[in-house]
Design an enzyme around this catalytic site. Structure first.
Site, mmCIF file in Angstrom:
data_model
loop_
_atom_site.group_PDB
_atom_site.id
_atom_site.type_symbol
_atom_site.label_atom_id
_atom_site.label_comp_id
_atom_site.label_asym_id
_atom_site.label_seq_id
_atom_site.Cartn_x
_atom_site.Cartn_y
_atom_site.Cartn_z
ATOM 1 N N HIS A 71 0.901 -1.200 0.077
ATOM 2 C CA HIS A 71 -0.059 -0.112 0.048
ATOM 3 C C HIS A 71 0.796 1.127 -0.035
ATOM 4 O O HIS A 71 0.330 2.156 -0.461
ATOM 5 C CB HIS A 71 -0.940 -0.035 0.964
ATOM 6 C CG HIS A 71 -1.953 -0.941 1.105
ATOM 7 N ND1 HIS A 71 -2.848 -1.381 2.109
ATOM 8 C CD2 HIS A 71 -2.546 -1.405 -0.105
ATOM 9 C CE1 HIS A 71 -3.782 -2.149 1.712
ATOM 10 N NE2 HIS A 71 -3.726 -2.198 0.304
ATOM 11 N N HIS A 129 -5.111 -6.006 -10.788
ATOM 12 C CA HIS A 129 -3.646 -5.455 -10.778
ATOM 13 C C HIS A 129 -2.874 -5.919 -11.891
ATOM 14 O O HIS A 129 -1.868 -5.164 -12.168
ATOM 15 C CB HIS A 129 -3.217 -6.139 -9.296
ATOM 16 C CG HIS A 129 -3.668 -5.207 -7.954
ATOM 17 N ND1 HIS A 129 -3.302 -4.227 -7.541
ATOM 18 C CD2 HIS A 129 -4.520 -5.582 -7.224
ATOM 19 C CE1 HIS A 129 -3.738 -3.859 -6.699
ATOM 20 N NE2 HIS A 129 -4.547 -4.767 -6.224
#
Length: 386
Positions: free
Chosen positions: A230, A362
């Site tokens: 993140h 992703h």
């Protein structure tokens, strides 16, 4: 990769793919997967991939059909095998992906996507956006009568992504402004104060909860500690936010690239980036807690390095992008084009947190975004190139 992902199509939306490419019939359709796959196939349709436009239309129809709560507004988090809503909560994370999917599909010209985007933005603005704080409420009961006391950075992070795409799709700068406000608090204030580690968990007054889920460190959405992936994802989004301001003719805040560098360098240092992959989580001193390697973390590592290389012109970022991409290809990409979602510390396939291969979002970003400008968002850039 797209051909493998297409196997997730169900009568209603998209299912959870197993490692062999068959749908896990024990899990009903989930909102976040359906929204992500709609995003994926909307971009694929703009690339001219055969069959992608039909899959994108299927996704929009499902999001605007059984997933949508016509009585109270918003979207259910999951459906059972008969297409009935499951659970009684509505989350910012899920709804951010509905905005992302609808905005991308609207740019791609998918039928009914414009109306879905209007409704999704209205719900997100009314229910999840907290104007006073410049942040998002995490989760509500299904009838919107009760908000969860917990607040989270993950839903806010994906809201930043969704708002940037919505700003491009609608030509309304309010969404870019809100994305900046979220980043100002969670990155420029909180992450900066924590040595550029992203604090993930907060109480209802946005006080950090550093010990949250210590007993559940491998939780897929709310793990204990810091998440290097993140930090890298935030770094990439800050570069996009900087580029979006420049494209709009607004001077970007000077802290954006500074913070992107800080997040990137901290995540790379904590993870010993690339030598044996990135661990999922670390403690607050950077020591790995969950040492599994996830595909999404490596996608974001490559994308952050590529974005910073282009934004700064510094060769070190390009070198790291190449190095981390080599690891990704060697260990995560399968011969059929699909991607392993999890490896153990020994780099063998694992399924502690992520069984199967449910997520092409992703992977598509990792394959596509380095060939597109940092702004506008992917859908608008692809539409313009056509």
């Amino acid at each position: 990769m797209l051909a493998f992902a297409a196997g997730s199509r169900l009568e209603r939306g998209f299912g959870h793919l197993g490692r062999d490419g068959t749908v896990n019939t024990g899990r009903g359709p989930e909102l976040w997967i359906n929204a992500r796959m709609t995003y994926v196939f909307s971009l694929a349709s703009l690339l001219g991939v055969p069959g992608a436009a039909d899959l994108a239309r299927h996704g929009i129809e499902t999001l605007g059909g059984p997933f949508e709560d016509r009585a109270h507004g918003g979207w259910w988090s999951a459906l059972d095998g008969d297409g009935r809503p499951m659970g009684d909560t509505k989350s910012c994370y899920d709804h951010a992906f509905v905005v992302l999917a609808a905005a991308t599909a609207a740019v791609a010209g998918v039928p009914a996507a414009d109306g879905l985007l209007d409704r999704a933005l209205a719900v997100h603005a009314e229910r999840f956006w907290d104007e006073g704080r410049g942040l998002c409420v995490e989760q509500w009961s299904g009838d919107w009568s009760r908000a969860e006391d917990y607040r989270g950075a993950n839903g806010c992070m994906h809201t930043v992504e969704a708002y940037l795409v919505a700003a491009d799709a609608t030509c309304d700068p309010v969404w870019r402004g809100r994305a900046l406000r979220i980043a100002e608090h969670l990155v420029d204030r909180v992450a900066r104060a924590h040595a550029w580690r992203v604090v993930e968990h907060f109480d209802a007054d946005w006080r950090p909860l550093p010990e949250h889920h210590r007993d559940r460190p491998a939780d897929p959405f709310r793990p204990y500690g810091a998440t290097p992936g993140h930090g890298l994802e935030w770094a990439r989004l800050l570069v996009h936010l900087h580029a979006a301001h420049e494209r709009a003719g607004d001077p970007p805040p000077g802290w954006l690239l500074e913070a992107a560098r800080g997040l990137f360098d901290r995540a790379a240092a904590d993870a010993d980036g690339g030598r044996a992959g990135f661990p999922y989580t670390t403690d607050w001193s950077g020591v790995p807690v969950v040492d599994q390697r996830f595909h999404w973390v490596h996608c974001e590592a490559v994308l952050a390095a590529d974005a910073l290389a282009r934004a700064t012109g510094e060769e070190r970022y390009a070198d790291l992008a190449a190095r981390w991409w080599s690891f990704t290809v060697d260990h995560l990409v399968e011969p059929d084009g699909s991607w392993l979602h999890e490896l153990g510390p020994d780099l063998a396939p694992a399924a502690l947190t992520w069984p199967g291969k449910p997520d092409a979002y992703h992977a598509l970003n990792a394959l596509l975004l380095p060939s597109l400008p940092l702004a506008p968002s992917a859908a608008v850039a692809l539409a313009a190139s056509r």
